[in-house]
Design an enzyme around this catalytic site. Structure first.
Site, PDB file in Angstrom:
ATOM      1  N   ASP A  98     -10.322 -14.628 -18.566  1.00  0.00           N
ATOM      2  CA  ASP A  98      -9.584 -13.489 -18.023  1.00  0.00           C
ATOM      3  C   ASP A  98      -9.762 -13.546 -16.510  1.00  0.00           C
ATOM      4  OD1 ASP A  98      -8.787 -10.995 -17.055  1.00  0.00           O
ATOM      5  OD2 ASP A  98      -9.397  -9.927 -18.866  1.00  0.00           O
ATOM      6  N   TYR A 128     -14.473  -6.597 -19.766  1.00  0.00           N
ATOM      7  CA  TYR A 128     -13.558  -5.445 -19.712  1.00  0.00           C
ATOM      8  C   TYR A 128     -13.644  -4.644 -21.015  1.00  0.00           C
ATOM      9  CZ  TYR A 128      -9.169  -2.885 -19.700  1.00  0.00           C
ATOM     10  OH  TYR A 128      -8.236  -1.899 -19.774  1.00  0.00           O
ATOM     11  N   ARG A 179      14.613  -9.988 -27.056  1.00  0.00           N
ATOM     12  CA  ARG A 179      13.189 -10.134 -27.415  1.00  0.00           C
ATOM     13  C   ARG A 179      12.731 -11.583 -27.333  1.00  0.00           C
ATOM     14  NH1 ARG A 179      11.723 -10.292 -32.425  1.00  0.00           N
ATOM     15  NH2 ARG A 179      13.392  -8.917 -33.147  1.00  0.00           N
ATOM     16  N   LYS A 218      -2.811  -5.396 -12.292  1.00  0.00           N
ATOM     17  CA  LYS A 218      -3.775  -5.195 -11.220  1.00  0.00           C
ATOM     18  C   LYS A 218      -3.319  -5.903  -9.938  1.00  0.00           C
ATOM     19  CE  LYS A 218      -5.994  -3.091 -14.560  1.00  0.00           C
ATOM     20  NZ  LYS A 218      -7.030  -3.712 -15.375  1.00  0.00           N
TER      21      LYS A 218
HETATM   22  C1  LIG Z   1      -7.063  -3.855 -16.778  1.00  0.00           C
HETATM   23  C2  LIG Z   1      -7.624  -5.065 -17.365  1.00  0.00           C
HETATM   24  C3  LIG Z   1      -7.116  -5.572 -18.581  1.00  0.00           C
HETATM   25  C4  LIG Z   1      -6.041  -4.867 -19.371  1.00  0.00           C
HETATM   26  O1  LIG Z   1      -4.825  -4.760 -18.691  1.00  0.00           O
HETATM   27  P1  LIG Z   1      -3.745  -3.602 -19.023  1.00  0.00           P
HETATM   28  O2  LIG Z   1      -2.559  -3.980 -18.237  1.00  0.00           O
HETATM   29  O3  LIG Z   1      -4.385  -2.306 -18.609  1.00  0.00           O
HETATM   30  O4  LIG Z   1      -3.496  -3.623 -20.479  1.00  0.00           O
HETATM   31  C5  LIG Z   1      -7.676  -6.754 -19.056  1.00  0.00           C
HETATM   32  N1  LIG Z   1      -8.664  -7.391 -18.405  1.00  0.00           N
HETATM   33  C6  LIG Z   1      -9.177  -6.925 -17.236  1.00  0.00           C
HETATM   34  C7  LIG Z   1     -10.266  -7.671 -16.556  1.00  0.00           C
HETATM   35  C8  LIG Z   1      -8.682  -5.757 -16.687  1.00  0.00           C
HETATM   36  O5  LIG Z   1      -9.197  -5.293 -15.540  1.00  0.00           O
END
Ligand SMILES: *Cc1c(COP(=O)(O)O)cnc(C)c1O
Length: 400
Positions: free
Chosen positions: A196, A122, A71, A221
């Site tokens: 982000d 988001y 961890r 993504k």
């Molecule tokens: C998908 C997404 C997240 C969250 O990511 P996860 O891996 O689904 O938890 C955060 N910010 C943006 C802009 C996203 O598209």
């Protein structure tokens, strides 16, 4: 890679390095070479998947560089972190998902802080902020991030500590925020500035270069790119913030799986190629969609009359591969389009090699600034004509 002539903020593209100084590697090269084991005859080319919940003690195994327990650290995470850190220009920590990374970054804010967040951010970020507000841990103040003066006024109105949470382009309205101006306003006010960067990826923009304190990624993504991994990352240049984020990860336990880290690093190797193709197709689809009778509005920063176009041209190295479309005929017609596609996949998420389409407002938690009839298209790497044929027949079917 660039689809426009905007100057690139990434290392290696700065040009004019002093005579004799080694030129920094370009991001396209870093994506391939960073996070590999030291090169030696007979050594592994790839960092292997390290599946060990604990490490043998003795000597200084718990000292400098020793991981101790699964961890606390893992060599496969570290390889991915090295690559992400090199691309964003900071120190990276990976997390179990994008939301775990968002939660860790929000945890940097002291209790009672006010978080200024894009109205159209988001929906998971909005949902987590609503929960934290309900628990009286944080206050939330939605802002229009395309309006620098309004954000500055919002910051000035905050009494105590502040966090300026940014996304650009935003999900799914594709609004472009002036990151340098906003980060400067945030810093002036003493706010923690978080970006982000999931939609743009470090190949299109590097928020730390533009003045942000922290960058957050849904590695799920584009960075992973194959819709087979959930993973997140936080990147910062501050040793102090990085130490606090590391402590948070160890104690809250939202650690990445070693296999996921391996897959993400493997996916990252081809990010420049995937993104180049996807964003080229996205720009062409945006143009064609605009001419379709079943389409009321197309949002993509590549379009010369898009509200974010001029800013994106200077701030980004490309316009990205998400296109949002408002279907004439409202939510029903938009649902009919999603129901009529054969090649495009009706699914949530984005950034993978396969093209996805989704009506975002089908989610109850989607911010209501997002139009009901808006479809978010995540353009993948399939043949452009195949994508267009399928999409245009689905739009035709809905318009009938
Ligand atoms: C998908 C997404 C997240 C969250 O990511 P996860 O891996 O689904 O938890 C955060 N910010 C943006 C802009 C996203 O598209």
């Amino acid at each position: 890679m660039p689809v426009n002539d905007a100057p690139t903020p990434a290392p290696g593209s700065r040009g004019g390095s002093p005579a004799g100084a080694p030129r920094a590697l370009s991001p396209e090269t870093l994506a391939v070479v960073a996070g590999r084991p030291p090169r030696a005859a007979g050594s592994e080319l790839n960092t292997p998947v390290s599946l060990s919940a604990t490490y043998v003690g003795g000597g200084d195994a718990l000292g400098e560089g020793g991981l101790g327990y699964g961890r606390f650290g893992n060599p496969t995470w570290e390889a991915l972190e090295e690559a992400l850190g090199a691309l964003e220009g900071g120190g990276a920590l990976t997390f179990a998902s994008g939301m775990a990374a968002v939660a860790a970054a929000l945890h940097l804010a002291p209790a009672g802080a006010t978080v200024l967040v894009p109205r159209g951010a988001y929906n998971g970020t909005h949902a987590l902020l609503a929960l934290l507000a309900e628990q009286r841990r944080l206050r939330v103040h939605p802002v229009d991030v395309t309006d620098v003066a309004a954000v500055r006024a919002g910051l000035a109105a905050v009494g105590g500590p502040a966090v300026l949470w940014l996304e650009s382009p935003t999900n799914p309205l594709l609004e472009v925020a002036d990151l340098a101006a906003l980060a400067a306003a945030g810093r002036e006010r003493g706010a923690l500035v978080v970006v982000d960067n999931t939609f743009a990826t470090p190949l299109l923009q590097r928020p730390l270069d533009l003045g942000a304190d922290v960058v957050v990624h849904a590695v799920t993504k584009y960075l992973s790119g194959h819709s087979d991994v959930l993973l997140g990352a936080v990147v910062t240049r501050s040793e102090d913030l990085r130490a606090r984020l590391g402590r948070h990860r160890t104690l809250h336990g939202a650690i990445p799986g070693p296999m996921e880290a391996f897959l993400a690093l493997r996916g990252l190797r081809t990010l420049p190629l995937r993104l180049e193709r996807s964003q080229r197709s996205a720009a062409e689809l945006a143009l064609r969609l605009r001419g379709h009778r079943a389409v009321a509005r197309v949002r993509h920063p590549s379009l010369p009359d898009d509200p974010g176009h001029e800013l994106a041209r200077t701030q980004m190295r490309g316009f990205g591969a998400i296109v949002s479309v408002e279907v004439a005929g409202g939510a029903t017609a938009a649902d009919a389009v999603v129901g009529a596609v054969c090649l495009w996949v009706p699914a949530t998420s984005l950034g993978g090699v396969e093209s996805l389409v989704e009506r975002r407002r089908r989610h109850a938690g989607e911010p209501d600034v997002v139009p009901q009839q808006l479809l978010r298209l995540s353009v993948g790497v399939e043949d452009l004509e195949d994508l267009w044929e399928d999409l245009s027949q689905a739009l035709d079917a809905a318009a009938r």
